[in-house]
Design an enzyme around this catalytic site. Structure first.
Site, PDB file in Angstrom:
ATOM      1  N   ARG A   4      16.000 -10.647 -15.164  1.00 30.56           N
ATOM      2  CA  ARG A   4      15.891 -10.159 -16.546  1.00 30.56           C
ATOM      3  C   ARG A   4      15.110 -11.134 -17.420  1.00 30.56           C
ATOM      4  NH1 ARG A   4      19.167  -6.424 -19.355  1.00 30.56           N
ATOM      5  NH2 ARG A   4      19.151  -6.670 -21.618  1.00 30.56           N
ATOM      6  N   TYR A   5      15.218 -12.413 -17.110  1.00 30.70           N
ATOM      7  CA  TYR A   5      14.576 -13.441 -17.927  1.00 30.70           C
ATOM      8  C   TYR A   5      13.521 -14.213 -17.142  1.00 30.70           C
ATOM      9  CZ  TYR A   5      18.688 -12.384 -20.757  1.00 30.70           C
ATOM     10  OH  TYR A   5      19.650 -11.741 -21.478  1.00 30.70           O
ATOM     11  N   HIS A 144      21.331 -25.790 -47.744  1.00 37.84           N
ATOM     12  CA  HIS A 144      22.733 -25.412 -47.497  1.00 37.84           C
ATOM     13  C   HIS A 144      22.918 -23.897 -47.606  1.00 37.84           C
ATOM     14  CE1 HIS A 144      23.854 -29.678 -47.823  1.00 37.84           C
ATOM     15  NE2 HIS A 144      23.043 -29.711 -48.856  1.00 37.84           N
ATOM     16  N   SER A 265      22.457   0.157 -32.204  1.00 38.01           N
ATOM     17  CA  SER A 265      23.896   0.125 -31.948  1.00 38.01           C
ATOM     18  C   SER A 265      24.319   1.451 -31.349  1.00 38.01           C
ATOM     19  CB  SER A 265      24.664  -0.129 -33.249  1.00 38.01           C
ATOM     20  OG  SER A 265      26.048   0.133 -33.083  1.00 38.01           O
TER      21      SER A 265
END
Length: 434
Positions: A4-5, A144, A265
């Site tokens: 896959r990678y 921050h 999703s």
């Protein structure tokens, strides 16, 4: 290596066919020099040249022999003997297995480094394009995670360009450091092989001669190489995290390209998730994890043990194949990055010009107010602007105490967005080294 990678070109470097081809290339080069010195028959190198490129069936045969020999290099040499016959007895004269294994690893890492440089070049080209296009597009800077002073979106991308330019330079140095040849016999003293053999092979294969080796090339070289890969992975994650934050619904300043037909999703059809940059964050963790074992490989018993060997069988292909994939994915992501200038402008307004607080502080001190008193004045108005969601400049302009030191014209002059771009060319020149 996980399919896959993995990209095929990098994966091929660490496949058995390429490994055996490199073993044969090293053995052949060594035989050429030994033959030239009259140590072995001149007929051996031409015989080795007749060995055909290794196929899957050849690999299977070598592995079959290894089931008996329990030694990979001996199995290989036995296979070569099956191909060329009696004169194979002159092959590998005076050499030890690590002469072949370590020199091969150097060649593989050099090959892999070349592919990584291609990936870095693609990332740099994409970042430069973004940097130049949005050089003067003001966006709120954040420290921050909180609104600070404005930068440009191009400036933001330029910082990552600079990081990957450093990565390109570091990788070049790391490849040069790892690309060394060692052919000097059992414990590195040239007791059974003439130094000219090593010199000849190194020159022919484009490697440097290792200055001092035992049975193996010192593993601090490899540790440095993997440390470089880990730092590159860190730069990938740094950029990936930036993109993930910019794609958050509340920010929406930049986002990954969403393909036609893509789904975000299984439960919520509206979702467009930063899956590529999240994936890159995870891959970076895997790559960095290979660095520590490489560091631990430095300490070997006396002139050599094999505790490093099993480690490298994992970390070498895994780290390089994964980093190659990550750079390719990052390059594609950047080339299609969606920059939302409307959201950038909208977010600039969210803090009601509070980012001018530093400019007003400095103007007051220039006008004669002590820094402490000026800070208290500005902070009070800044906190009020945020609490009441009103414009900071309006509060500053209406404040009577500040009015004693700064006129409305002074305030307007100091609250100028152009201030944040006045030295942008200088920064670009520093990064691009113009």
């Amino acid at each position: 290596m996980i399919e896959r990678y993995s990209r095929l070109e990098m994966k091929k470097i660490f496949q058995e066919e390429n490994k055996y081809a490199l073993w044969l290339k090293i053995e052949t080069a060594a035989a050429e020099q030994m033959a030239a010195m009259g140590q072995i028959p001149a007929s051996l190198p031409p015989l080795l040249a007749t060995v055909k490129p290794f196929t899957a069936s050849d690999v299977a045969r070598i592995l079959e022999i290894e089931q008996t020999t329990k030694h990979d290099v001996i199995a290989f040499l036995t296979f070569i003997a099956e191909q060329i016959g009696e004169e194979a007895r002159f092959l590998h004269q005076g050499l030890t297995s690590s002469d072949i294994l370590d020199t091969t690893l150097a060649l593989q890492l050099k090959q892999a480094g070349g592919l990584l440089q291609q990936g870095l070049a693609r990332v740099l080209a994409a970042l430069q394009k973004l940097s130049d296009k949005y050089k003067t597009t003001l966006t709120i800077g954040r420290s921050h995670g909180i609104h600070a002073e404005p930068v440009s979106f191009g400036f933001k991308m330029l910082g990552h360009y600079a990081a990957f330019a450093r990565a390109q330079q570091r990788l070049g140095l790391a490849v040069a450091e790892i690309a060394t040849c060692k052919l000097r016999g059992p414990v590195g003293t040239y007791s059974s092989v003439d130094p000219s053999v090593e010199s000849y092979v190194a020159k022919k294969l484009g490697l440097a001669v290792e200055p001092h080796a035992t049975q193996v090339i010192p593993r601090d070289r490899h540790a440095m190489f993997f440390a470089t890969l880990a730092v590159i992975a860190g730069s990938i994650e740094n950029l990936a995290v930036e993109i993930r934050h910019l794609q958050r619904t509340e920010v929406n300043e930049a986002s990954e390209f969403f393909d036609q037909g893509q789904k975000g999703s299984s439960a919520m059809p509206h979702k467009k998730n930063p899956i590529l940059s999240e994936n890159l964050t995870g891959l970076a963790r895997v790559i960095r994890a290979q660095c520590l074992p490489a560091m631990e490989n430095i300490a070997l018993w006396h002139e050599r043990d094999i505790s490093h060997s099993s480690v490298e069988r994992f970390i070498v292909p895994d780290a390089l194949v994964t980093l190659d994939f990550a750079l390719d994915r990052l390059g594609g992501l950047l080339e299609k990055l969606q920059v939302n200038e409307a959201a950038i402008a909208h977010n600039m307004k969210k803090s009601h010009h509070l980012y001018y607080s530093g400019a007003i502080l400095n103007a007051l001190t220039q006008a004669g107010v002590s820094r402490e008193a000026a800070y208290q004045l500005v902070q009070k108005l800044a906190l009020q602007a945020w609490a009441e969601q009103v414009d900071f400049i309006d509060l500053v302009t209406a404040d009577k105490t500040i009015g004693k030191y700064l006129s409305a014209g002074d305030i307007k002059k100091n609250c100028n967005d152009a201030t944040y771009l006045k030295n942008i060319d200088h920064v670009y020149d520093l990064v691009y080294k113009k």
